[in-house]
Design a protein around this motif. Structure first.
Motif, PDB file in Angstrom:
ATOM      1  N   ASP A 237      -0.118 -11.473  -6.465  1.00 33.01           N
ATOM      2  CA  ASP A 237       0.069 -11.362  -7.908  1.00 33.01           C
ATOM      3  C   ASP A 237      -0.393  -9.976  -8.394  1.00 33.01           C
ATOM      4  N   ALA A 238      -1.553  -9.539  -7.930  1.00 31.56           N
ATOM      5  CA  ALA A 238      -2.077  -8.224  -8.334  1.00 31.56           C
ATOM      6  C   ALA A 238      -1.109  -7.121  -7.890  1.00 31.56           C
ATOM      7  N   LEU A 239      -0.599  -7.251  -6.674  1.00 36.85           N
ATOM      8  CA  LEU A 239       0.330  -6.234  -6.157  1.00 36.85           C
ATOM      9  C   LEU A 239       1.632  -6.226  -6.949  1.00 36.85           C
ATOM     10  N   ASN A 240       2.080  -7.411  -7.383  1.00 40.95           N
ATOM     11  CA  ASN A 240       3.313  -7.459  -8.177  1.00 40.95           C
ATOM     12  C   ASN A 240       3.124  -6.758  -9.516  1.00 40.95           C
ATOM     13  N   ARG A 241       1.921  -6.857 -10.062  1.00 38.02           N
ATOM     14  CA  ARG A 241       1.667  -6.163 -11.338  1.00 38.02           C
ATOM     15  C   ARG A 241       1.664  -4.656 -11.120  1.00 38.02           C
ATOM     16  N   LEU A 242       1.059  -4.224 -10.035  1.00 35.90           N
ATOM     17  CA  LEU A 242       1.065  -2.783  -9.726  1.00 35.90           C
ATOM     18  C   LEU A 242       2.500  -2.306  -9.499  1.00 35.90           C
ATOM     19  N   GLU A 243       3.276  -3.155  -8.836  1.00 36.89           N
ATOM     20  CA  GLU A 243       4.665  -2.813  -8.521  1.00 36.89           C
ATOM     21  C   GLU A 243       5.495  -2.661  -9.806  1.00 36.89           C
ATOM     22  N   THR A 244       5.243  -3.538 -10.774  1.00 36.69           N
ATOM     23  CA  THR A 244       5.969  -3.456 -12.040  1.00 36.69           C
ATOM     24  C   THR A 244       5.637  -2.141 -12.749  1.00 36.69           C
ATOM     25  N   ALA A 245       4.355  -1.788 -12.725  1.00 33.94           N
ATOM     26  CA  ALA A 245       3.938  -0.552 -13.396  1.00 33.94           C
ATOM     27  C   ALA A 245       4.438   0.671 -12.641  1.00 33.94           C
ATOM     28  N   SER A 246       4.502   0.566 -11.324  1.00 35.63           N
ATOM     29  CA  SER A 246       4.875   1.711 -10.509  1.00 35.63           C
ATOM     30  C   SER A 246       5.728   1.258  -9.325  1.00 35.63           C
ATOM     31  N   PRO A 247       7.046   1.144  -9.520  1.00 33.82           N
ATOM     32  CA  PRO A 247       7.917   0.621  -8.456  1.00 33.82           C
ATOM     33  C   PRO A 247       7.788   1.430  -7.160  1.00 33.82           C
ATOM     34  N   GLY A 248       7.743   0.720  -6.043  1.00 24.07           N
ATOM     35  CA  GLY A 248       7.621   1.393  -4.749  1.00 24.07           C
ATOM     36  C   GLY A 248       6.191   1.397  -4.214  1.00 24.07           C
ATOM     37  N   THR A 249       5.249   0.874  -5.027  1.00 22.34           N
ATOM     38  CA  THR A 249       3.834   0.880  -4.613  1.00 22.34           C
ATOM     39  C   THR A 249       3.593   0.099  -3.316  1.00 22.34           C
ATOM     40  N   LYS A 250       4.162  -1.118  -3.246  1.00 25.35           N
ATOM     41  CA  LYS A 250       3.924  -1.966  -2.066  1.00 25.35           C
ATOM     42  C   LYS A 250       4.453  -1.299  -0.797  1.00 25.35           C
ATOM     43  N   HIS A 251       5.655  -0.759  -0.932  1.00 24.21           N
ATOM     44  CA  HIS A 251       6.298  -0.120   0.211  1.00 24.21           C
ATOM     45  C   HIS A 251       5.462   1.055   0.711  1.00 24.21           C
ATOM     46  N   ALA A 252       4.996   1.901  -0.221  1.00 18.64           N
ATOM     47  CA  ALA A 252       4.201   3.073   0.158  1.00 18.64           C
ATOM     48  C   ALA A 252       2.860   2.630   0.755  1.00 18.64           C
ATOM     49  N   PHE A 253       2.259   1.614   0.158  1.00 20.92           N
ATOM     50  CA  PHE A 253       0.946   1.120   0.606  1.00 20.92           C
ATOM     51  C   PHE A 253       1.018   0.707   2.083  1.00 20.92           C
ATOM     52  N   VAL A 254       2.012  -0.111   2.414  1.00 22.81           N
ATOM     53  CA  VAL A 254       2.119  -0.626   3.785  1.00 22.81           C
ATOM     54  C   VAL A 254       2.647   0.442   4.738  1.00 22.81           C
ATOM     55  N   LYS A 255       3.699   1.124   4.322  1.00 23.59           N
ATOM     56  CA  LYS A 255       4.329   2.085   5.232  1.00 23.59           C
ATOM     57  C   LYS A 255       3.357   3.220   5.590  1.00 23.59           C
ATOM     58  N   GLU A 256       2.676   3.754   4.594  1.00 21.99           N
ATOM     59  CA  GLU A 256       1.756   4.869   4.879  1.00 21.99           C
ATOM     60  C   GLU A 256       0.534   4.416   5.650  1.00 21.99           C
ATOM     61  N   PHE A 257       0.103   3.182   5.417  1.00 19.59           N
ATOM     62  CA  PHE A 257      -1.007   2.664   6.224  1.00 19.59           C
ATOM     63  C   PHE A 257      -0.593   2.662   7.695  1.00 19.59           C
TER      64      PHE A 257
END
Ligand code: AMP
Ligand code: FES
Ligand code: ZN
Length: 313
Positions: A237-257
């Motif tokens: 849920d927290a990640l979805n809120r970040l994603e709404t504010a800044s699309p692409g956040t989840k992808h960058a978070f996982v891919k760059e890790f």
């Protein structure tokens, strides 16, 4: 909005990629993303035999569908967890998918492996939360079936949302040993283990849901009633809120890790080479593996109950 490929009317809009697709182009986009991930991360080759763990949900069935379409040699594995009607309906979906496409499917059921081994019974007997008991049992049977069937690879349908939530949880508590093992490809550390891969780890839950829907895959929509431990859902849920504010956040978070930070934790994975469980022969770090120790706890509980009933009777 128009399809970025063919300029027809777009049916799906991916904010993270700022792109719209019509149905045929979306299906092509999704398949190509999976294909690229498999190649980039060296997940498997066309001559390798893949065991695909299918839960009857959208992710694992979409994964199986794409792998078959790409021409890989696959066999499905459905594990009956004994979670009431939810497990029955999941099994039906997995069997219907395999049956309609004439694909091999291995079905194993915890209840048939020994009495009291269904997830709710194990959780009650060992006072674990159901998801913890369930996770240990799934790991054991995925490994055991892959070993018995001499598969080269085990593939699961974990998606970007699953991996981002897990990463956030691991980072918030700096669980270095967990971060060390959070990889889309895990090479075997023992001859009885096979390589484990997650070809959908860069595709979101939304993307897999759209793929499954557009390809007409009939999947079980309901979530497990034990709802994957409440904390995992809070992270999603927290990640979805970040994603709404800044699309692409989840992808960058996982891919760059995975591509830059993950190796910093690799040393923490050095738990040594496992031995073999005295009970079942599968790899284990102690004398018996965590699955067999769960089974022992369940058996001890049953024996105590039987003794108490005898005294009372
Ligand atoms: P989950 O742990 O439920 O998020 O599921 C993650 C992945 O594990 C799924 O995408 C499947 O590949 C696999 N999986 C989960 N449950 C089962 C099951 N009952 N049988 C086979 N595979 C499963
Ligand atoms: Fe394992 Fe729900 S799927 S407890
Ligand atoms: Zn064992």
């Amino acid at each position: 909005m128009k399809c970025v490929r063919c300029k027809a009317k777009a049916e799906v809009h991916l904010r993270a990629h700022n792109a719209g697709f019509c149905r045929p182009c979306y299906l092509g986009y999704f398949r190509r993303q999976v294909e690229r991930t498999i190649a980039h991360d060296h997940m498997f080759r066309p001559d390798e035999r893949i065991l695909v763990a299918v839960s009857g949900g959208k992710d694992s069935l979409a994964l199986w569908d794409v792998l078959v379409g790409l021409g890989y040699q696959t066999t499905g594995l459905y594990l009956g967890l004994g979670i009431g009607g939810y497990s029955d309906r999941s099994r039906e979906r997995a069997e219907a998918f395999a049956g309609a496409r004439d694909l091999p499917l291995v079905v194993r059921s915890l209840a048939d492996e020994g009495s009291g081994l269904a997830v709710p019974d194990v959780a009650a007997a060992t006072r674990r939360v159901p998801c913890a008991a369930c996770g240990a049992m799934k790991r054991h049977f995925f490994d055991a079936v892959a070993h018995e069937g001499q598969f080269d690879v085990l593939a699961t349908g974990h998606n970007l949302d699953d991996e981002a939530a897990r990463l956030l949880g691991n980072v918030l508590r700096w669980q270095r040993d967990h971060l060390a093992r959070q990889r889309p490809v895990l090479e075997p550390t023992h001859p009885k283990f096979v390589r484990k891969v997650k070809p959908l780890y860069l595709l979101s839950e939304y993307e897999t849901a759209v793929y499954a829907f557009m390809s007409g895959i009939d999947y079980v929509v309901e979530e497990c009633p034990n709802a994957e431990g409440a904390t995992q859902l809070v992270y999603k849920d927290a990640l979805n809120r970040l994603e709404t504010a800044s699309p692409g956040t989840k992808h960058a978070f996982v891919k760059e890790f995975v591509r830059t930070a993950q190796t910093l934790f690799a040393d923490d994975a050095a738990r040594g080479v496992p031995g073999e469980c005295q009970q079942c022969g599968m790899p284990a770090f102690g004398a018996i593996c965590s699955f067999c120790s769960l089974v022992r706890e369940v058996e001890a509980k049953r024996a105590r109950r039987a003794a108490a009933e005898l005294t009372a009777g």
